[in-house]
Design an enzyme around this catalytic site. Structure first.
Site, PDB file in Angstrom:
ATOM      1  N   HIS A 176      51.290  88.154  -6.539  1.00  0.00           N
ATOM      2  CA  HIS A 176      52.067  87.365  -7.492  1.00  0.00           C
ATOM      3  C   HIS A 176      52.747  88.272  -8.501  1.00  0.00           C
ATOM      4  CE1 HIS A 176      49.252  83.946  -6.504  1.00  0.00           C
ATOM      5  NE2 HIS A 176      50.440  83.458  -6.303  1.00  0.00           N
TER       6      HIS A 176
ATOM      7  N   CYS B 227      65.733  91.343   9.504  1.00  0.00           N
ATOM      8  CA  CYS B 227      65.338  90.875   8.170  1.00  0.00           C
ATOM      9  C   CYS B 227      64.245  91.743   7.560  1.00  0.00           C
ATOM     10  CB  CYS B 227      64.915  89.413   8.194  1.00  0.00           C
ATOM     11  SG  CYS B 227      63.478  89.105   9.224  1.00  0.00           S
TER      12      CYS B 227
HETATM   13  C1  PEP Z   1      58.889  92.141   8.699  1.00  0.00           C
HETATM   14  O1  PEP Z   1      57.790  92.316   9.238  1.00  0.00           O
HETATM   15  O2  PEP Z   1      59.825  92.956   8.765  1.00  0.00           O
HETATM   16  C2  PEP Z   1      59.152  90.930   7.911  1.00  0.00           C
HETATM   17  C3  PEP Z   1      60.348  90.639   7.471  1.00  0.00           C
HETATM   18  O3  PEP Z   1      58.069  90.152   7.642  1.00  0.00           O
HETATM   19  P1  PEP Z   1      57.014  90.485   6.488  1.00  0.00           P
HETATM   20  O4  PEP Z   1      57.526  91.691   5.725  1.00  0.00           O
HETATM   21  O5  PEP Z   1      56.944  89.272   5.655  1.00  0.00           O
HETATM   22  O6  PEP Z   1      55.789  90.764   7.277  1.00  0.00           O
END
Ligand code: PEP
Ligand code: MG
Length: 583
Positions: free
Chosen positions: A198, A511
């Site tokens: 958080h 992403c």
């Molecule tokens: C990733 O693994 O690149 C992703 C976007 O998910 P997280 O960072 O939330 O695991």
């Protein structure tokens, strides 16, 4: 011998939580008193101790309420919500009873009983040794530290003057982030605390540079010592010399001027000089993230990490609560697309109210879609809420941690069941909500064509893909040097995914955090990606970079990168484009 995570150099390196540059005096925040007094209590004084405890719980609740109001007035109700959660934790009568029992049973003073309780909480919620888990147990035990402070009459904030400071703490907690007024906060450094806590969310929402993962740092600090903090690189310079200070100021004014200039151009699309477009979307983790970017400058939300919305609550959000959250996001973004990722908990992300098992290898364990397929009711509620919220909006659903076609087929079956039930109950539901998968697990690379036939789009989660491809735990400081997104294997995997998606006619995006780097974003365009989704801070730089190059340049860059067989080689090729972008 094991490598030391941090050498005794004047520059120390940790994990970037929030980018930006800051220089100034450090204020070390001691979140809890160093030594908790311990004494035995005679039977006839047990009642007194219990009274002291109850009074301290009330005082701590008042202090949390004071902070809640302060943060609400300075940065809005959403940022202040964590203190409401902390007050609720303190209002749990069974916890107070538990501490009272310790006083009675062990005949010890209230401070000591509270400390035992905090330790128990931390043991329960520390099944992993990672920093980020430490930060969750901190989230739960923080309100009780407040009780300890009240018992010991410790004044928490109180830095010596009212100038601007860089805060330093053992663990990054919301209390630390808010222990001075926001306008006085230059930056934050902490020995521990994951970027998923958080507190990290607050630091990002405040837009201050923040670095964690600096074990042993506090021993090396004195109150008021100057630190130069580079949040993006995750580095901290202790007592910079005059030359370093003036260099730093120069870098900072260049960065400020550049960001101001780029922000003005951010409304323009990320279109190359020869007309190719890379759509640039943003990743969000909280509704409060809307305060830090301009919706009109984005092409949508490419990743909404819904687990963080769950974390902002003291218990699982109901279907209606989720419906309202998702609807708010969709409405704020309309007509732009919003990609909601289904709950991705487990591993390094935990919900304080949902106990997941102790695992020897949590990154290889019970996480993401695996949890959803086992606790199908959780998934059903989430999908019901999302499908209701998505009516008439451009909503997409994204599945995390997919490892096999079977998992995708099982999920489709659940989605179809939910859709059917909603329709039967008279809800309006869009029939064509696209469903995509995150590419994070290497098995997916080997079964990509079959998987692509069953999904509408793919999004590469490089944060996890890198960890699984290279067998390097992304949260383990002992191997952090080996965590290398620019490894040739990663780049080749990215190329393979783009090619397979193109052949299947399905959109593909990245992403994970590596897309935050403008040179990498240009490379991704060259590899054939349609879009990237990045933390909002990075959007202006990426759009600018894409606008500066041609598609031919991006493709040439991708070819050059793919021809490399070492990390060094990949970095060298990317640094050429970086230089060109900054020319
Ligand atoms: C990733 O693994 O690149 C992703 C976007 O998910 P997280 O960072 O939330 O695991
Ligand atoms: Mg991931």
């Amino acid at each position: 011998m094991l490598p030391r995570p941090m050498a005794r150099a004047r520059t120390v390196h940790g994990t970037s939580v929030s980018p930006g540059l800051a220089i100034g005096p450090v204020h070390v925040v001691r979140a809890a008193p160093d030594a908790v007094p311990h004494w035995s209590v005679p039977e006839d004084e047990v009642g007194n101790e219990i009274e002291r405890l109850r009074a301290a719980v009330v005082a701590a609740g008042d202090e949390l309420q004071r902070r809640q109001r302060l943060v609400a007035s300075q940065s809005g109700e959403r940022d202040a919500q964590i203190f409401a959660v902390h007050r609720m934790i303190l209002q749990d009568p069974s916890a107070v009873r538990d501490v009272e029992e310790t006083i009675r049973g062990e005949r010890i003073n209230a401070e000591s009983a509270v400390q035992h309780f905090i330790q128990r909480l931390e043991r329960t919620f520390r099944p992993l040794e990672g920093n980020s888990v430490r930060s969750y147990s901190a989230d739960l035990s923080d309100p009780w530290r407040e009780v300890l402070q009240a018992l010991m009459h410790v004044v928490q904030s109180a830095d010596p003057d009212d100038g601007k400071v860089i805060l330093a703490a053992a663990v990054l907690t919301p209390q630390v982030v808010t222990s001075v007024a926001r306008e006085r906060l230059l930056g934050i450094v902490a020995e521990a605390g994951g970027r998923f806590s958080h507190a990290a969310v607050l630091a990002r929402a405040f837009g201050v540079p923040c670095v964690v993962g600096l074990p042993g740092l506090l021993q090396r600090l004195e109150q008021g010592m100057t630190l130069a903090l580079d949040g993006g690189r995750g580095s901290v310079e202790l007592r910079p010399n005059d030359e370093q200070v003036s260099d730093f100021h120069e870098r900072k004014s260049r960065l400020d001027a550049r960001r101001a200039n780029l922000a003005e151009q951010s409304a323009l699309p990320a279109r190359t000089t020869d007309g190719a477009e890379l759509r640039v979307l943003v990743n969000i983790e909280s509704l409060r993230d809307f305060d830090i970017f301009d919706v009109a400058h984005t092409d949508g939300i490419g990743l909404c990490r819904t687990e963080f919305l769950y974390m902002e609550r003291p218990q699982f959000p109901s279907e209606d609560e989720q419906f309202r959250m998702y609807r708010r996001v969709l409405e704020r973004m309309a007509p732009r697309p919003v990609t909601l990722r289904t709950l991705d908990i487990g591993g390094d992300k935990r919900l304080p109210y949902f106990q997941t098992p102790e695992e020897a290898n949590p990154a290889l364990g019970w996480r993401g879609l695996r949890v959803s397929l086992e606790w199908q009711d959780l998934l059903r509620v989430q999908i019901r809420a999302a499908l209701r919220a998505g009516v008439g909006r451009d909503m997409r659903l994204l599945l995390p941690m997919v490892a096999s076609l079977e998992e995708v087929l099982a999920t489709h079956k659940i989605f179809d069941g939910v859709r059917g039930a909603l329709l039967e109950q008279g809800w309006e539901v869009d029939s064509d909500v696209p469903v995509g998968i995150m590419i994070e697990v290497p098995s997916v690379l080997l079964c990509l064509d079959e998987l692509l036939a069953h999904v509408d789009f793919v999004s590469v989660g490089t944060n996890d893909l890198v960890q699984y491809l290279l067998a390097v735990d992304r949260d383990n400081p002992w191997v952090s040097k080996l965590y290398e997104p620019l490894h040739p294997a990663v780049v080749r995997a990215l190329a393979q995914i783009a090619k397979a998606a193109r052949n299947a006619g399905k959109p593909c995006s990245v992403c994970g955090d590596m897309a935050d780097d403008p040179a990498v974003a240009v490379m991704l365009l060259g590899l054939g990606y349609d879009s990237v989704s990045v933390a909002p801070y990075f959007l202006p730089e990426i759009k600018y970079a894409v606008r500066k190059v041609s598609l031919a340049t991006a493709r040439g860059l991708a070819d050059d990168v793919l021809a490399q067989s070492t990390v060094e080689g990949v970095k060298r090729v990317l640094s050429n484009i970086r230089d060109a972008l900054h020319a």
